[in-house]
Design an enzyme around this catalytic site. Structure first.
Site, PDB file in Angstrom:
ATOM      1  N   ASP A 227       0.820  -1.212   0.000  1.00 17.02           N
ATOM      2  CA  ASP A 227       0.000   0.000   0.000  1.00 17.02           C
ATOM      3  C   ASP A 227       0.855   1.264   0.000  1.00 17.02           C
ATOM      4  O   ASP A 227       0.323   2.368  -0.003  1.00 17.02           O
ATOM      5  CB  ASP A 227      -0.974   0.014   1.201  1.00 17.02           C
ATOM      6  CG  ASP A 227      -0.255   0.070   2.543  1.00 17.02           C
ATOM      7  OD1 ASP A 227       0.988  -0.060   2.573  1.00 17.02           O
ATOM      8  OD2 ASP A 227      -0.945   0.231   3.572  1.00 17.02           O
ATOM      9  N   ASP A 253      -4.287  -7.287   4.300  1.00 17.05           N
ATOM     10  CA  ASP A 253      -4.293  -7.001   5.745  1.00 17.05           C
ATOM     11  C   ASP A 253      -5.292  -5.873   6.040  1.00 17.05           C
ATOM     12  O   ASP A 253      -5.060  -5.028   6.904  1.00 17.05           O
ATOM     13  CB  ASP A 253      -2.896  -6.648   6.269  1.00 17.05           C
ATOM     14  CG  ASP A 253      -2.803  -6.759   7.800  1.00 17.05           C
ATOM     15  OD1 ASP A 253      -3.765  -7.235   8.436  1.00 17.05           O
ATOM     16  OD2 ASP A 253      -1.780  -6.340   8.377  1.00 17.05           O
TER      17      ASP A 253
HETATM   18 ZN   LIG Z   1      -3.262  -8.684  10.382  1.00 12.01          ZN
END
Ligand SMILES: [Zn+2]
Length: 374
Positions: A227, A253
């Site tokens: 990201d 995530d």
């Molecule tokens: Zn995590």
């Protein structure tokens, strides 16, 4: 360069793959226009999105529908370290919607983690290896616990063997392990690292830690949150230079407040602040991402300099292989779990089990066009 491929599907499976058009039986699905057909993506590390929270019973089903627009056909709902009753409740409710992305197992991020590297999590739920607790977790789980993030310093080689004998892939994360401890864990059968660079000892040339062990061992699978916030581009490229495409596992995530409007949201015992491009604790520490897996694929092209085919591999075959799922590629016999992407790698159509489960609408297409090819 990506090649056009024509795929024939019957009874939920791929029956033929060809570079030239295949004579399809009447009534079969045909997809046309510029773009590329690939095996659908698998997110092996995701806590939630759009307010849906894997820790809240009932939320995995709507999350499984939400993920289709990212080209995700399967995922491992990722539970966090929590008191045993909360953990059991989340594990037992990890069921997807039959119209959504598949639940391919569960990722348990803990609880055998190091309080020295808690990341955003309150470390009170972290604990030493506890066989009875692990048995209870397995018994509660609605889907197999396929992946567990562990701290190397919490486990002996015998305990690593015990866990692996239960069919769980182990991944080092939230660990303060030294280089030697990390290498010993790899030698004992740990073959994966969770969110490389994050929640682990930083790289120092005399104390290289897990990062050093990972860079030294190209055969270990490495999760990467691409990201641009969790890992700067240069170390992401350095990591990529140490291994083949098949050893780089793109993950989101993402956390429940991802894709929510700016504001404060409680999660995992913390208050998370969403602004326009990040999710942080009030202290400023990053607290999970708002990344989508399709955006990670596009960035793997732009930032890591990999081909579109290699970037797609990092979100499809690499995650499957890293947790022991069929990484055999788009071939006859494979489940017809597919994503059709436009030439700029934005998903247009997601197919699970041979059925179209999601289709890009005009509004999304126009938004992509207006923003330029991301
Ligand atoms: Zn995590």
């Amino acid at each position: 360069m990506l090649r056009r491929r024509h795929v024939l599907v019957a009874n939920g499976r791929v029956t033929a793959v060809s570079a030239t058009p295949i004579q399809a039986p009447s009534g079969s699905l045909t997809v046309d226009g510029p773009g590329v057909l690939a095996r659908g993506f698998v997110d092996t590390h995701i806590h939630g999105r759009s307010g849906f929270d894997v820790m809240r019973p009932g939320d995995v089903a709507p999350l499984s529908l939400e993920l289709l627009s990212q080209g995700v056909i399967g995922f491992l709902p990722t539970v966090v370290s929590a008191p045993p009753n909360e953990l059991a409740a989340a594990l037992s409710a990890a069921n997807g919607d039959p119209r959504g992305a598949r639940v391919l197992g569960i990722h348990a991020e803990g609880p055998f983690l190091s309080p020295d590297q808690p990341g955003m999590f309150p470390p009170d739920a972290f604990r030493d290896y506890d066989r009875a607790l692990w048995r209870d977790m397995q018994a509660a789980a609605a889907s197999p616990i396929r992946l567990m993030t562990v701290a190397a310093e919490r486990l002996t080689p015998t305990q690593i063997d015990e866990l692996r004998a239960d069919g769980v892939t182990l991944s080092l994360g939230h660990t303060n392990a030294t280089l030697d401890q990390a290498l010993a864990a790899f030698d004992s059968g740990v073959n994966r690292v969770t969110h490389a660079f994050n929640a682990m000892r930083g790289f120092h040339h005399r104390a290289p830690g897990v990062v050093g062990a990972l860079l030294d061992r190209g055969e270990i699978d490495a999760e990467l949150i691409l990201d641009g916030l969790h890992v700067a581009r240069a170390p992401a490229r350095i990591l990529a230079a140490t291994r083949t495409t098949g050893r780089i596992v793109l993950v989101s995530d993402s956390v429940p407040p991802a894709a929510c409007p700016p504001g404060d949201y409680p999660w995992a015992g913390r208050r998370l602040r969403v602004d326009n491009d990040s999710i942080r604790l009030p202290t400023g520490r990053l607290a999970g991402s708002a990344l989508t897996l399709d955006a990670a694929v596009r960035r793997a092209v732009d930032w890591l300099g990999r081909s579109p085919a290699a970037a797609l591999h990092m979100a499809s075959e690499a995650p499957r292989a890293s947790v022991g799922l069929d990484p055999g590629g788009l071939r006859p016999g494979a489940a017809a779990d597919l994503v059709l992407l436009d030439p700029h790698l934005h998903p247009r159509l997601t197919i699970v089990g041979g059925a179209v489960r999601w289709r890009q609408n005009n509004e999304q297409r126009c938004a992509n066009a207006a923003s330029g090819a991301d």
